[in-house]
Scaffold this motif. Sequence first.
Motif, mmCIF file in Angstrom:
data_model
loop_
_atom_site.group_PDB
_atom_site.id
_atom_site.type_symbol
_atom_site.label_atom_id
_atom_site.label_comp_id
_atom_site.label_asym_id
_atom_site.label_seq_id
_atom_site.Cartn_x
_atom_site.Cartn_y
_atom_site.Cartn_z
ATOM 1 N N LEU A 35 2.075 -4.209 7.020
ATOM 2 C CA LEU A 35 2.184 -4.457 5.579
ATOM 3 C C LEU A 35 0.816 -4.334 4.915
ATOM 4 O O LEU A 35 0.674 -3.690 3.879
ATOM 5 C CB LEU A 35 2.785 -5.844 5.328
ATOM 6 N N TYR A 36 -0.210 -4.934 5.521
ATOM 7 C CA TYR A 36 -1.563 -4.835 4.971
ATOM 8 C C TYR A 36 -2.049 -3.388 4.966
ATOM 9 O O TYR A 36 -2.696 -2.943 4.037
ATOM 10 C CB TYR A 36 -2.542 -5.727 5.739
ATOM 11 N N ARG A 37 -1.748 -2.652 6.035
ATOM 12 C CA ARG A 37 -2.158 -1.241 6.112
ATOM 13 C C ARG A 37 -1.515 -0.446 4.985
ATOM 14 O O ARG A 37 -2.175 0.381 4.356
ATOM 15 C CB ARG A 37 -1.766 -0.634 7.462
ATOM 16 N N GLN A 38 -0.253 -0.697 4.745
ATOM 17 C CA GLN A 38 0.446 0.018 3.676
ATOM 18 C C GLN A 38 -0.144 -0.312 2.312
ATOM 19 O O GLN A 38 -0.292 0.563 1.460
ATOM 20 C CB GLN A 38 1.942 -0.318 3.701
ATOM 21 N N GLN A 39 -0.507 -1.564 2.114
ATOM 22 C CA GLN A 39 -1.088 -1.985 0.837
ATOM 23 C C GLN A 39 -2.482 -1.405 0.656
ATOM 24 O O GLN A 39 -2.893 -1.106 -0.460
ATOM 25 C CB GLN A 39 -1.113 -3.496 0.734
ATOM 26 N N THR A 40 -3.222 -1.259 1.746
ATOM 27 C CA THR A 40 -4.571 -0.746 1.689
ATOM 28 C C THR A 40 -4.576 0.749 1.360
ATOM 29 O O THR A 40 -5.447 1.224 0.640
ATOM 30 C CB THR A 40 -5.312 -0.992 3.023
ATOM 31 N N LYS A 81 3.106 -7.847 9.845
ATOM 32 C CA LYS A 81 2.178 -8.271 8.788
ATOM 33 C C LYS A 81 0.996 -7.307 8.718
ATOM 34 O O LYS A 81 0.564 -6.918 7.630
ATOM 35 C CB LYS A 81 1.701 -9.698 9.045
ATOM 36 N N ALA A 104 -2.240 2.366 -0.238
ATOM 37 C CA ALA A 104 -1.471 2.700 -1.452
ATOM 38 C C ALA A 104 -2.357 2.855 -2.655
ATOM 39 O O ALA A 104 -3.439 2.463 -2.798
ATOM 40 C CB ALA A 104 -0.422 1.624 -1.711
#
Length: 125
Positions: A118-123, A115, A125
């Motif tokens: 996932l947040y790191r990837q969204q941040t 999780k 992007a």
Amino acid sequence: MSDTPVRMSVQQFAARTGLSAHTLRYYEKIGLLRQVARDASGCRVYGPRDLEWVGFILRLKETNMALDDIIRYADLRERGDSTREARQALLVAHAAKLQERLQRDREHLDALQKKIELYRQQTTA
């Protein structure tokens, strides 16, 4: 434990174990600490073996062994060598519970790390 005094007062012992004098008296009352020596004035006096035993009690507590099981272990310990198999069985059962908990904790940690990733990837992007 070479730096452990041969005799410790309640205050010294409490400082070494991180437990309060009240907790030490409670442990004595419920049978976890037995045969605590007394000085000429009747004050409790603890030694290296008491320190080692309390360290083991704390380890069992920190691994979530139930207090009733710790007391049962203490009862068996007090009865001596004839109870070695029973003490071993109690520890084996506890170790199995601890192993199961560790596995669940690993699974929880993995899920949290996924999780977080996932947040790191969204941040980014």
